[in-house]
Write a protein that holds these residues in place. Sequence first.
Motif, short mmCIF file in Angstrom:
data_model
loop_
_atom_site.label_atom_id
_atom_site.label_comp_id
_atom_site.label_asym_id
_atom_site.label_seq_id
_atom_site.Cartn_x
_atom_site.Cartn_y
_atom_site.Cartn_z
N ALA A 11 22.08 65.76 63.96
CA ALA A 11 22.94 64.69 63.89
C ALA A 11 22.48 63.50 63.03
O ALA A 11 23.17 62.91 62.56
CB ALA A 11 22.83 64.21 65.42
N ALA A 12 21.23 63.29 63.13
CA ALA A 12 20.43 62.25 62.42
C ALA A 12 21.14 62.40 60.89
O ALA A 12 21.48 61.29 60.12
CB ALA A 12 18.97 62.00 62.37
N ILE A 13 21.04 63.73 60.33
CA ILE A 13 21.13 63.91 58.97
C ILE A 13 22.75 63.76 58.61
O ILE A 13 23.17 62.95 57.60
CB ILE A 13 20.62 65.22 58.59
N ASP A 14 23.62 64.40 59.82
CA ASP A 14 25.09 64.10 59.40
C ASP A 14 25.55 62.94 59.29
O ASP A 14 26.19 62.45 58.71
CB ASP A 14 25.52 65.23 60.45
N SER A 15 24.95 62.16 60.46
CA SER A 15 25.53 60.76 60.67
C SER A 15 25.20 59.69 59.64
O SER A 15 25.94 59.12 59.10
CB SER A 15 24.71 60.04 61.81
N ALA A 16 24.04 60.15 58.86
CA ALA A 16 23.62 59.21 57.78
C ALA A 16 24.61 59.53 56.72
O ALA A 16 25.15 58.68 55.99
CB ALA A 16 22.28 59.49 57.38
N LYS A 17 24.98 60.79 56.56
CA LYS A 17 25.80 61.09 55.42
C LYS A 17 27.38 60.70 55.85
O LYS A 17 28.00 60.25 54.74
CB LYS A 17 26.03 62.69 55.17
N LEU A 18 27.86 60.71 56.99
CA LEU A 18 28.90 60.30 57.47
C LEU A 18 29.13 58.89 57.22
O LEU A 18 30.07 58.18 56.82
CB LEU A 18 29.17 60.57 58.97
N ASP A 76 17.03 70.29 67.86
CA ASP A 76 17.48 70.66 66.61
C ASP A 76 18.93 69.83 66.31
O ASP A 76 19.03 69.53 65.19
CB ASP A 76 17.98 72.17 66.54
N GLU A 77 19.69 70.00 67.38
CA GLU A 77 21.06 69.25 67.31
C GLU A 77 20.62 67.57 66.91
O GLU A 77 21.39 67.09 66.17
CB GLU A 77 21.87 69.38 68.63
N VAL A 78 19.55 67.25 67.65
CA VAL A 78 19.28 65.51 67.32
C VAL A 78 19.00 65.56 66.11
O VAL A 78 19.31 64.50 65.23
CB VAL A 78 18.22 65.33 68.11
N THR A 79 18.21 66.52 65.23
CA THR A 79 17.85 66.28 63.97
C THR A 79 18.99 66.37 62.95
O THR A 79 19.35 65.58 62.26
CB THR A 79 16.72 67.28 63.46
#
Lengths: 182, 201
Positions: free
Chosen positions: B21-28, B16-19
Amino acid sequence: MIESFVDIFNTSSKYVIPILLAVIPFYALVFKKVKVYEVFVEGAQDGFKIAIQIIPFLVAILVAIGMFRASGALEILISFISPILNAIGFPAENVLLAIMRPLSGGGSFGLLSDLVDKYGPDSLIAKIAATMFGSTETTFYVLAVYFGSVGIKKVRHALIAGLIADIVGIFSAVYICRFLFG
Amino acid sequence: MILISVIIGSITGNIDEVTQAAIDSAKLAVELAIGLIGIMALWLGMMKIAEESGLIQSIAKIIRPLVVWLFPEVPPDHPAMGAIILNMAANILGLGNAATPLGLKAMQELQELNPQKDTATNAMCTFLALNTSSVTLILPATVVGLMGINANQIFLSTILATTMSTIAAIIAVKSLEKSQRFAIQSPNKCEEIEEDRLISK
């Protein structure tokens, strides 16, 4: 003696950016009669372009490294390599950047942004990373573009010399930052 | 890297954290880039003023003797020398956009002097080693943008580190060019000259 040098450095470094911002337009306007405002705007437009251009690189690298970190894989990797690196005083967090730097400018900028975001721009890790980024080049890219442009196929010692320079630059960045900011 | 993350994430129960992280990082990534626009615009605007006010030419005058010494194979009045000097001056000022066309010009001029068109000359190797070691006094706009006020301190550490890497590049290139392994290989005059040079050394 050494401490006072570091003190002097830290005090005087506060003036680097303000002095550059003051002296460059003053010199250009007074001595060279440059149309300061127009030229500034022309250059500033590039800031917008470059920021937009780096978005794809940033998305790719930050997503990959973000997932890597969240999965716990980065931690495992760092715990594996840090005993060796600690022995020579090299922060394990900076290793990926050091490896990526000669290969890809966009990729290594992504890793630098990740470190600045995670540890803060005033951390030693971010300062080492920024110094590494600033003091080395994407060797493979430069070689490919420059030799490619004139059709040179046998590059002789250029690649090895470039990589030696990168390695020296990377280690210098680590030790100089530890000395100045550690 | 992403595949490893997904596998390890599944094993460690962090999927769940990996998923996330992918979403948050793209936004970041986009937020970061947008956040850089202001400082980068300021910095690049300043650097454009520096460029227009002839700072490249001033630096070029200062470094000329050093560059002539580094490229004994290039006649000091040859256009190649001029392009090399201007490219290095632009690099010193961190003007990457101005440096690349000058660098390509320098390579073309060096190629004119090259008797063997597919093999790099000593001068070319020296030029590229210097370019990849990134001689620089002024930080790239992206770094200034990212580090903000801390960029002040990075100036000196970068100058020191880049000086070390440039010295290393010069030593490496000058010692490697004499090595037999990197000698120019071809059955023409060029090699004889190279061999004579090696013997006389």
